[in-house]
Design a protein around this motif. Structure first.
Motif, short mmCIF file in Angstrom:
data_model
loop_
_atom_site.label_atom_id
_atom_site.label_comp_id
_atom_site.label_asym_id
_atom_site.label_seq_id
_atom_site.Cartn_x
_atom_site.Cartn_y
_atom_site.Cartn_z
N GLY A 11 5.91 13.78 -6.67
CA GLY A 11 7.22 13.15 -6.60
C GLY A 11 7.33 12.03 -5.58
O GLY A 11 8.41 11.76 -5.05
N TYR A 12 6.21 11.37 -5.29
CA TYR A 12 6.24 10.28 -4.33
C TYR A 12 7.02 9.08 -4.89
O TYR A 12 7.01 8.85 -6.10
CB TYR A 12 4.82 9.80 -4.01
CG TYR A 12 3.91 10.79 -3.34
CD1 TYR A 12 4.39 11.69 -2.39
CD2 TYR A 12 2.56 10.82 -3.63
CE1 TYR A 12 3.54 12.59 -1.76
CE2 TYR A 12 1.70 11.71 -3.01
CZ TYR A 12 2.20 12.60 -2.08
OH TYR A 12 1.35 13.48 -1.46
N PRO A 13 7.64 8.29 -4.01
CA PRO A 13 8.18 7.01 -4.47
C PRO A 13 7.04 6.19 -5.07
O PRO A 13 5.92 6.20 -4.55
CB PRO A 13 8.70 6.36 -3.18
CG PRO A 13 8.93 7.50 -2.24
CD PRO A 13 7.89 8.52 -2.58
N THR A 14 7.33 5.50 -6.16
CA THR A 14 6.28 4.80 -6.90
C THR A 14 6.51 3.30 -6.88
O THR A 14 7.63 2.83 -7.08
CB THR A 14 6.23 5.29 -8.36
OG1 THR A 14 5.98 6.70 -8.36
CG2 THR A 14 5.14 4.59 -9.15
N VAL A 15 5.43 2.56 -6.64
CA VAL A 15 5.50 1.10 -6.65
C VAL A 15 4.55 0.57 -7.71
O VAL A 15 3.66 1.28 -8.21
CB VAL A 15 5.14 0.51 -5.26
CG1 VAL A 15 6.16 0.95 -4.22
CG2 VAL A 15 3.72 0.92 -4.84
N ASP A 16 4.72 -0.70 -8.07
CA ASP A 16 3.86 -1.31 -9.07
C ASP A 16 2.47 -1.58 -8.48
O ASP A 16 2.25 -1.49 -7.27
CB ASP A 16 4.48 -2.60 -9.61
CG ASP A 16 4.62 -3.66 -8.53
OD1 ASP A 16 3.65 -4.37 -8.26
OD2 ASP A 16 5.72 -3.75 -7.94
N VAL A 17 1.55 -1.93 -9.34
CA VAL A 17 0.14 -2.08 -8.94
C VAL A 17 -0.03 -3.16 -7.87
O VAL A 17 -0.69 -2.92 -6.84
CB VAL A 17 -0.72 -2.40 -10.18
CG1 VAL A 17 -2.14 -2.75 -9.76
CG2 VAL A 17 -0.72 -1.22 -11.14
N ARG A 18 0.54 -4.31 -8.09
CA ARG A 18 0.34 -5.41 -7.15
C ARG A 18 0.92 -5.08 -5.77
O ARG A 18 0.28 -5.31 -4.74
CB ARG A 18 0.97 -6.68 -7.70
CG ARG A 18 0.53 -7.95 -6.99
CD ARG A 18 1.00 -9.17 -7.73
NE ARG A 18 0.30 -10.36 -7.33
CZ ARG A 18 0.37 -11.52 -7.98
NH1 ARG A 18 1.09 -11.60 -9.08
NH2 ARG A 18 -0.29 -12.57 -7.54
N THR A 19 2.12 -4.52 -5.75
CA THR A 19 2.76 -4.13 -4.49
C THR A 19 1.96 -3.04 -3.79
O THR A 19 1.71 -3.10 -2.58
CB THR A 19 4.20 -3.64 -4.74
OG1 THR A 19 4.95 -4.69 -5.35
CG2 THR A 19 4.86 -3.22 -3.45
N GLY A 20 1.52 -2.06 -4.57
CA GLY A 20 0.81 -0.92 -3.99
C GLY A 20 -0.52 -1.31 -3.37
O GLY A 20 -0.81 -0.94 -2.22
N TYR A 21 -1.31 -2.07 -4.09
CA TYR A 21 -2.62 -2.41 -3.55
C TYR A 21 -2.54 -3.43 -2.42
O TYR A 21 -3.40 -3.43 -1.53
CB TYR A 21 -3.55 -2.88 -4.67
CG TYR A 21 -4.12 -1.71 -5.44
CD1 TYR A 21 -5.22 -1.01 -4.95
CD2 TYR A 21 -3.53 -1.25 -6.61
CE1 TYR A 21 -5.74 0.08 -5.63
CE2 TYR A 21 -4.03 -0.16 -7.30
CZ TYR A 21 -5.14 0.51 -6.80
OH TYR A 21 -5.64 1.60 -7.47
N ALA A 22 -1.51 -4.25 -2.42
CA ALA A 22 -1.31 -5.16 -1.29
C ALA A 22 -1.03 -4.37 -0.02
O ALA A 22 -1.51 -4.72 1.07
CB ALA A 22 -0.16 -6.11 -1.58
N ALA A 23 -0.28 -3.26 -0.15
CA ALA A 23 0.05 -2.44 1.02
C ALA A 23 -1.11 -1.52 1.41
O ALA A 23 -1.24 -1.14 2.58
CB ALA A 23 1.29 -1.60 0.72
N TRP A 24 -1.95 -1.17 0.46
CA TRP A 24 -3.05 -0.22 0.68
C TRP A 24 -4.30 -0.90 1.23
O TRP A 24 -5.21 -0.24 1.75
CB TRP A 24 -3.37 0.47 -0.64
CG TRP A 24 -4.25 1.67 -0.58
CD1 TRP A 24 -4.77 2.29 0.52
CD2 TRP A 24 -4.73 2.42 -1.71
NE1 TRP A 24 -5.54 3.37 0.16
CE2 TRP A 24 -5.52 3.48 -1.20
CE3 TRP A 24 -4.54 2.31 -3.09
CZ2 TRP A 24 -6.14 4.41 -2.04
CZ3 TRP A 24 -5.15 3.22 -3.92
CH2 TRP A 24 -5.94 4.26 -3.41
N VAL A 25 -4.38 -2.21 1.14
CA VAL A 25 -5.64 -2.92 1.37
C VAL A 25 -6.29 -2.58 2.70
O VAL A 25 -7.52 -2.47 2.80
CB VAL A 25 -5.42 -4.45 1.22
CG1 VAL A 25 -4.50 -4.99 2.32
CG2 VAL A 25 -6.74 -5.19 1.23
N GLY A 26 -5.50 -2.37 3.76
CA GLY A 26 -6.07 -2.13 5.08
C GLY A 26 -6.83 -0.83 5.20
O GLY A 26 -7.78 -0.74 6.00
#
Length: 232
Positions: A11-26
């Motif tokens: 049940g996590y908040p869900t973001v789109d692919v581009r937003t998610g991977y931009a935030a995950w990159v680090g």
């Protein structure tokens, strides 16, 4: 395709692919286990990696797959990804001859130009598999291969776990996740004109449990799968 929502236990908040991977990159490189994809690629017997003079690395991300391909002897790798932040990391690694920001369904790369097309850990983000299989077919040379490795649908359903990461503020965020059955892959591949040459499924075993002790309850479950397709 099966609706992931009926299996979601997080049940996590869900973001789109581009937003998610931009935030995950680090933290991406420290999160994704080689057991999930690179070890499965290493188990394949059909691709003669060192004989490939040019490969298209679709959803190349931070360049993990590109680096692995170059280490196997692939001469040149062109990468495509939707996320500029991921491409910047891939560019800094220096393993790709060319990097393009683009969509997997319309990469802009040359047709009939690649003896190898490959994609890793991306199909669960696609609402439909057909555009990916069609674009890969367009890119591949006659006799060329398309190698796809990703999360096994059975594991996604059994674990009820979307692709997710820990954000900078410590919260858990999910990235849009879809469930594609093995039959969905076979149907999409055959419809695009591919011939299935090899398939491997990696199960949760002692090695996995040593990495993730909480996965003991998934022992014996397939966790990832690789498909090798050949263009006639």
């Amino acid at each position: 395709m099966v609706d992931f929502a009926q299996f979601d236990t997080r049940g996590y908040p869900t973001v789109d692919v581009r937003t998610g991977y931009a935030a995950w990159v680090g933290s991406y490189e420290n999160t994704v286990e080689d057991l999930m994809d690179l070890d499965v690629l290493a188990s394949l017997t059909t691709p003669a990696w060192a004989d490939v003079d040019r490969a298209a690395d679709l959803a190349c991300g931070t360049g993990r797959t590109g680096a692995w391909l170059r280490a196997q002897g692939v001469h040149a790798v062109d990468g495509v990804d939707l996320t500029p932040e991921m491409l910047a990391v891939a560019r800094s690694r220096g393993n790709h001859a060319r990097l393009v920001e683009g969509d997997l369904a319309a990469t802009g790369l040359d047709a009939d130009a690649y003896p190898l097309v490959i994609t890793s850990l991306v199909d669960e983000h696609l609402p439909s598999l057909q555009p990916l299989y069609r674009e890969a077919f367009r890119l591949a040379t006659p006799g060329g291969l398309f190698v796809l490795v990703g999360l096994h649908p059975q594991f996604i359903m059994a674990a009820g776990m979307p692709t997710h990461f820990t954000a900078a503020d410590g919260s858990e965020l999910a990235i849009t996740t879809h469930v594609h059955l093995v039959s969905d892959h076979v149907t999409a591949g055959l419809a695009a004109g591919w011939q299935l040459a090899e398939m491997r499924e990696r199960v949760v075993d002692d090695v996995w449990v040593a990495k993730k002790p909480k996965w003991e309850r998934f022992r014996g479950q397939p966790v990832s799968a690789a498909y090798v397709w050949r263009k006639p």
